[in-house]
Write a protein that holds these residues in place. Sequence first.
Motif, PDB file in Angstrom:
ATOM      1  N   HIS A  52       0.819  -1.209   0.000  1.00  0.00           N
ATOM      2  CA  HIS A  52       0.000   0.000   0.000  1.00  0.00           C
ATOM      3  C   HIS A  52       0.858   1.267   0.000  1.00  0.00           C
ATOM      4  CE1 HIS A  52      -2.650  -3.151   1.746  1.00  0.00           C
ATOM      5  NE2 HIS A  52      -3.561  -2.570   0.980  1.00  0.00           N
ATOM      6  N   ILE A  53       1.923   1.260   0.808  1.00  0.00           N
ATOM      7  CA  ILE A  53       2.825   2.413   0.880  1.00  0.00           C
ATOM      8  C   ILE A  53       4.250   1.888   0.802  1.00  0.00           C
ATOM      9  CG2 ILE A  53       3.623   4.380   2.235  1.00  0.00           C
ATOM     10  CD1 ILE A  53       0.907   4.375   3.643  1.00  0.00           C
ATOM     11  N   MET A  54       5.021   2.421  -0.133  1.00  0.00           N
ATOM     12  CA  MET A  54       6.408   1.979  -0.310  1.00  0.00           C
ATOM     13  C   MET A  54       7.339   3.177  -0.175  1.00  0.00           C
ATOM     14  SD  MET A  54       8.146  -0.145  -3.464  1.00  0.00           S
ATOM     15  CE  MET A  54       7.840   1.136  -4.683  1.00  0.00           C
ATOM     16  N   LEU A  55       8.321   3.045   0.711  1.00  0.00           N
ATOM     17  CA  LEU A  55       9.300   4.092   0.968  1.00  0.00           C
ATOM     18  C   LEU A  55      10.676   3.530   0.641  1.00  0.00           C
ATOM     19  CD1 LEU A  55       9.405   6.994   2.070  1.00  0.00           C
ATOM     20  CD2 LEU A  55       9.650   6.039   4.366  1.00  0.00           C
ATOM     21  N   LEU A  56      11.253   3.983  -0.481  1.00  0.00           N
ATOM     22  CA  LEU A  56      12.508   3.441  -0.993  1.00  0.00           C
ATOM     23  C   LEU A  56      13.630   4.471  -0.913  1.00  0.00           C
ATOM     24  CD1 LEU A  56      11.468   1.582  -4.279  1.00  0.00           C
ATOM     25  CD2 LEU A  56      12.448   0.536  -2.256  1.00  0.00           C
ATOM     26  N   GLY A  57      14.834   3.993  -0.638  1.00  0.00           N
ATOM     27  CA  GLY A  57      15.996   4.872  -0.699  1.00  0.00           C
ATOM     28  C   GLY A  57      16.357   5.191  -2.137  1.00  0.00           C
ATOM     29  N   GLU A  58      16.910   6.365  -2.359  1.00  0.00           N
ATOM     30  CA  GLU A  58      17.254   6.795  -3.714  1.00  0.00           C
ATOM     31  C   GLU A  58      18.417   6.003  -4.308  1.00  0.00           C
ATOM     32  OE1 GLU A  58      20.511  10.321  -2.832  1.00  0.00           O
ATOM     33  OE2 GLU A  58      18.584  10.844  -3.668  1.00  0.00           O
ATOM     34  N   ASP A  59      19.120   5.231  -3.461  1.00  0.00           N
ATOM     35  CA  ASP A  59      20.278   4.476  -3.945  1.00  0.00           C
ATOM     36  C   ASP A  59      19.890   3.362  -4.920  1.00  0.00           C
ATOM     37  OD1 ASP A  59      22.539   5.552  -1.998  1.00  0.00           O
ATOM     38  OD2 ASP A  59      20.767   5.163  -0.783  1.00  0.00           O
ATOM     39  N   TYR A  60      18.645   2.952  -4.883  1.00  0.00           N
ATOM     40  CA  TYR A  60      18.202   1.906  -5.809  1.00  0.00           C
ATOM     41  C   TYR A  60      17.883   2.533  -7.168  1.00  0.00           C
ATOM     42  CZ  TYR A  60      17.593  -0.519  -1.368  1.00  0.00           C
ATOM     43  OH  TYR A  60      17.802  -1.058  -0.132  1.00  0.00           O
ATOM     44  N   PRO A  61      18.441   1.972  -8.247  1.00  0.00           N
ATOM     45  CA  PRO A  61      18.241   2.552  -9.587  1.00  0.00           C
ATOM     46  C   PRO A  61      16.764   2.642  -9.969  1.00  0.00           C
ATOM     47  CG  PRO A  61      19.982   0.891  -9.614  1.00  0.00           C
ATOM     48  CD  PRO A  61      19.302   0.779  -8.281  1.00  0.00           C
ATOM     49  N   ALA A  62      16.427   3.693 -10.717  1.00  0.00           N
ATOM     50  CA  ALA A  62      15.037   3.916 -11.119  1.00  0.00           C
ATOM     51  C   ALA A  62      14.509   2.754 -11.949  1.00  0.00           C
ATOM     52  CB  ALA A  62      14.924   5.223 -11.896  1.00  0.00           C
ATOM     53  N   ALA A  70       3.190  -0.865  -6.244  1.00  0.00           N
ATOM     54  CA  ALA A  70       2.790  -0.272  -4.970  1.00  0.00           C
ATOM     55  C   ALA A  70       1.723   0.785  -5.227  1.00  0.00           C
ATOM     56  CB  ALA A  70       3.988   0.339  -4.250  1.00  0.00           C
ATOM     57  N   ASP A  71       0.797   0.913  -4.282  1.00  0.00           N
ATOM     58  CA  ASP A  71      -0.263   1.915  -4.435  1.00  0.00           C
ATOM     59  C   ASP A  71       0.301   3.333  -4.321  1.00  0.00           C
ATOM     60  OD1 ASP A  71      -2.020  -0.166  -4.701  1.00  0.00           O
ATOM     61  OD2 ASP A  71      -2.778  -0.063  -2.655  1.00  0.00           O
ATOM     62  N   LYS A  72       1.134   3.549  -3.308  1.00  0.00           N
ATOM     63  CA  LYS A  72       1.753   4.856  -3.096  1.00  0.00           C
ATOM     64  C   LYS A  72       3.262   4.663  -3.053  1.00  0.00           C
ATOM     65  CE  LYS A  72      -1.979   7.397  -2.588  1.00  0.00           C
ATOM     66  NZ  LYS A  72      -2.292   8.575  -3.450  1.00  0.00           N
ATOM     67  N   ARG A  73       3.980   5.499  -3.812  1.00  0.00           N
ATOM     68  CA  ARG A  73       5.422   5.315  -3.961  1.00  0.00           C
ATOM     69  C   ARG A  73       6.159   6.583  -3.522  1.00  0.00           C
ATOM     70  NH1 ARG A  73       5.905   1.181  -7.870  1.00  0.00           N
ATOM     71  NH2 ARG A  73       8.036   1.837  -8.324  1.00  0.00           N
ATOM     72  N   TYR A  74       7.097   6.399  -2.588  1.00  0.00           N
ATOM     73  CA  TYR A  74       7.886   7.519  -2.089  1.00  0.00           C
ATOM     74  C   TYR A  74       9.368   7.147  -2.141  1.00  0.00           C
ATOM     75  CZ  TYR A  74       3.338   8.931  -0.320  1.00  0.00           C
ATOM     76  OH  TYR A  74       2.008   9.261  -0.227  1.00  0.00           O
ATOM     77  N   VAL A  75      10.195   8.143  -2.443  1.00  0.00           N
ATOM     78  CA  VAL A  75      11.633   7.924  -2.526  1.00  0.00           C
ATOM     79  C   VAL A  75      12.334   8.830  -1.506  1.00  0.00           C
ATOM     80  CG1 VAL A  75      13.684   8.023  -3.991  1.00  0.00           C
ATOM     81  CG2 VAL A  75      11.483   7.321  -4.967  1.00  0.00           C
ATOM     82  N   LEU A  76      13.156   8.230  -0.659  1.00  0.00           N
ATOM     83  CA  LEU A  76      13.929   8.985   0.324  1.00  0.00           C
ATOM     84  C   LEU A  76      15.133   9.604  -0.374  1.00  0.00           C
ATOM     85  CD1 LEU A  76      13.776   6.361   3.189  1.00  0.00           C
ATOM     86  CD2 LEU A  76      12.771   8.646   3.285  1.00  0.00           C
ATOM     87  N   VAL A  77      15.108  10.926  -0.561  1.00  0.00           N
ATOM     88  CA  VAL A  77      16.182  11.608  -1.271  1.00  0.00           C
ATOM     89  C   VAL A  77      17.076  12.336  -0.271  1.00  0.00           C
ATOM     90  CG1 VAL A  77      14.805  11.861  -3.362  1.00  0.00           C
ATOM     91  CG2 VAL A  77      14.756  13.666  -1.660  1.00  0.00           C
ATOM     92  N   LYS A  78      18.333  12.514  -0.648  1.00  0.00           N
ATOM     93  CA  LYS A  78      19.310  13.130   0.238  1.00  0.00           C
ATOM     94  C   LYS A  78      19.544  14.599  -0.082  1.00  0.00           C
ATOM     95  CE  LYS A  78      21.661   8.671   0.498  1.00  0.00           C
ATOM     96  NZ  LYS A  78      22.904   7.914   0.209  1.00  0.00           N
TER      97      LYS A  78
END
Length: 310
Positions: A52-62, A70-78
């Motif tokens: 339902h909610i996915m929070l991924l680090g930006e280190d993983y390639p697009a 995923a229903d909702k996608r968020y990327v942790l950016v630095k």
Amino acid sequence: MHPKNFVICDVEQEYGKNLMKAIGMHRELGFQMHLFQELDQLKEFSKQKTVHIMLLGEDYPAQERRLIEADKRYVLVKGGERELLPGEKGIYKYQSSDMILGSILEETVSAGEALIRKSINTTKGQLIGIYSPIHRVGKTKFAINLGMDLAKSGPVLYLNLEEYSGDGYYFPEKEEANLGDLLYYIRQETGNLGLRISAIAGQVKGLDYISPMPVIQDLRSVKEKEWINLFEEIFANCIYRTVILDLGDGIDGLYEILRRCYTVYTPYIEEPVSQAKLKQYVRNLRQTGYEDVLEHTIQKKIEVRAGEDT
């Protein structure tokens, strides 16, 4: 309400654990928390259950992130510009867990959950503490960079509470007044604190700062209650809703100040002596009744290059 699968996937293991624990404390939201470090494992999980909610680090390639449903996608950016896929929203990584959760809830909460989001975002302000028992690991540089990034979204004040702050190294334009003058002004209980701070504060790349106290003995003489009163006065009478505290070992009430922070970042390096100091620090918090500090602490691994200023 059926539990929603909330997935966190980040290459920084300790960061992911701390963030999952902090968000998981809001049990009333009905999240089922899941933590991954390897993207392949997350891919397998997403094939079996709805994310339902996915929070991924930006280190993983697009190109790899796009393969996960995923229903909702968020990327942790630095910080800075990052490649985001359609449907992804960037969230600044190094801020408090409440601010990260608040950004997610802006889009995901139901009407019944709106009260929870409101309670998270209506505090007077947040202290962010930067402290490490390990010296020369880039703590001050990290604190200033964090402050500059947060200042893009609103007024941020940086305060250096170290015994040896570098005496103008990070802020070459030396201000006439310093943190000691501000404390003296508050003790007098006269005038408008907001105007006083605006008169003595310097600024660099959008980040406001008060010059640190130059005399070590003066810093050590400030009592815990005075520090707490200072922070409360700033939030009550100034425009700042975020104050970055660059903390050293020599201040009175260090652990109590860490307890009052929304988030504490503890920079470290992977080196035997440094790891031993970090373990001793954690043990001291537990033995002195400040174990709760660890609940809102994010251990931040720092890569220090040879000859680099910290």
